[in-house]
Design an enzyme around this catalytic site. Sequence first.
Site, PDB file in Angstrom:
ATOM      1  N   SER A 127     -34.058   4.098  12.738  1.00  0.00           N
ATOM      2  CA  SER A 127     -34.368   4.228  11.315  1.00  0.00           C
ATOM      3  C   SER A 127     -35.497   5.220  11.048  1.00  0.00           C
ATOM      4  O   SER A 127     -35.620   5.716   9.916  1.00  0.00           O
ATOM      5  CB  SER A 127     -34.727   2.861  10.733  1.00  0.00           C
ATOM      6  OG  SER A 127     -35.764   2.247  11.491  1.00  0.00           O
ATOM      7  N   ASP A 139     -43.622  -3.667   5.433  1.00  0.00           N
ATOM      8  CA  ASP A 139     -43.105  -2.627   6.337  1.00  0.00           C
ATOM      9  C   ASP A 139     -44.279  -1.731   6.720  1.00  0.00           C
ATOM     10  O   ASP A 139     -44.726  -0.892   5.937  1.00  0.00           O
ATOM     11  CB  ASP A 139     -42.015  -1.814   5.648  1.00  0.00           C
ATOM     12  CG  ASP A 139     -41.417  -0.739   6.556  1.00  0.00           C
ATOM     13  OD1 ASP A 139     -41.939  -0.546   7.681  1.00  0.00           O
ATOM     14  OD2 ASP A 139     -40.445  -0.082   6.142  1.00  0.00           O
ATOM     15  N   HIS A 164     -42.168   2.125   8.927  1.00  0.00           N
ATOM     16  CA  HIS A 164     -41.609   3.314   8.273  1.00  0.00           C
ATOM     17  C   HIS A 164     -42.640   3.919   7.332  1.00  0.00           C
ATOM     18  O   HIS A 164     -43.725   3.380   7.142  1.00  0.00           O
ATOM     19  CB  HIS A 164     -40.322   2.939   7.537  1.00  0.00           C
ATOM     20  CG  HIS A 164     -39.292   2.336   8.431  1.00  0.00           C
ATOM     21  ND1 HIS A 164     -39.146   0.972   8.588  1.00  0.00           N
ATOM     22  CD2 HIS A 164     -38.375   2.906   9.243  1.00  0.00           C
ATOM     23  CE1 HIS A 164     -38.178   0.720   9.457  1.00  0.00           C
ATOM     24  NE2 HIS A 164     -37.692   1.883   9.876  1.00  0.00           N
TER      25      HIS A 164
END
Length: 438
Positions: free
Chosen positions: A151, A409, A412
């Site tokens: 990702s 998160d 990311h």
Amino acid sequence: MGSSNINPFKDQPSSFAKKFLPYTLLALLPVALLHLYLYPFFLSPTDQLSSNNRVIIPSPPLSQEERKKIDVRTSCDYRNGKWVPTKLGPLYNGTTCGTIKQGQNCMIFGRPDKDYLYWKWTPKECKLPRFDPRTFLKLLKNKHIAFVGDSLARNQLESLLCLVATASNPNLIYTDGEDNKFRKWNFPSHNITVSIYWSPFLVRGIEKTLEKNFNTLYLDSVDERWASDMDHIDILVLSVGHWYLHPAVYYYGDSVLGCHYCQNYTEIGFYDVFGKALNTTFQTVIERRSGSDPWPGSESEFGGSGISVVLTTFSPAHFEGEWDKFGACPKIKPYDESEKKLDGMDFDMRKVELEQVKFAKLKAEKFGNMRFEALDVTKLALLRPDGHPGPYMNPFPFANGIADRVPNDCVHWCLPGAIDTWNEILLDVMKRWKNKGS
């Protein structure tokens, strides 16, 4: 009597001239001979090539010192630098780019602070220019650049698409897989293809499920979901690492090498396994592309059917607590270099990656039609704890106050944000490839 204004030097030589003229001519003769001897070196390159009655003298070979100067101009140590404040904001925002994954669109999801958008990575020994989408379009004309990995590969891809879309709109021409894990775009203005391939190990693997909470990796064979398209890829950008931290069983051929954080097999960790997977990936690229035509140099920006492989190094996470508690990654400005050192797992993962890129370069040298490059972002990423979505992975997480469970998160990166720098470096590397080739 003659006129008093007659110039005596016009009508007859003086006695001084009669006496010393022969000696003057003799003195000038060696200078004239020396000029004739050196004359070709003073010609312009055009004169040397176009003159029919002059000898063309080739340029002397470059000295070792001159070569070092050229290497300095065509390379840059991007890893050593610091984040400095800038008044220039990002090229795009959360509404002007339609390819941002929602969980990374921090603006749209209500992140209140904006300072994270106003930092510029500044290497100590060279200049990193702001991303120029028109330069990217020119360099990549008629090329295919593919991002392969997990990702974070997608995160970098979407950053690139948003940056380039400020000059030319891409068309989505292919999509497949859950969560759009395989997609392809085309920039019709320059016939550029940009694609993303989901492959969190690069090698063949079976991802964990709820029923089987460990990954299964086959370290001797590459993932054909991306490798089968290798003949059509000009620039391959790889980004993996975080999935190697999960529980897994490792196979090499029909034999089980061991496992990481699982039962019934010998624990062997993941660093050596990670290195083996990269080695298999790079070796497969070399084997499959070594027979392609070498770069002809001047015929294209990157040359013939050669391939350039770029490995984006490990991007550290910044969890300071449990991932589902308030304040898991609370920082709102970068670390100073003296505040945070690269060590532990982040250091070791990067070390494995740099070693494997070095080995691949040595193996590929003899073929002359492929490049292997490390996009070394680990240190500059480490210094940006403020760049993650944090709780804004979900829209307006505090609209009703702070809940008991606040997912974060801290892996990311917000778009726009720090990860745009990855692509500034990538573009600058490609510009340096072109300059070095020229």
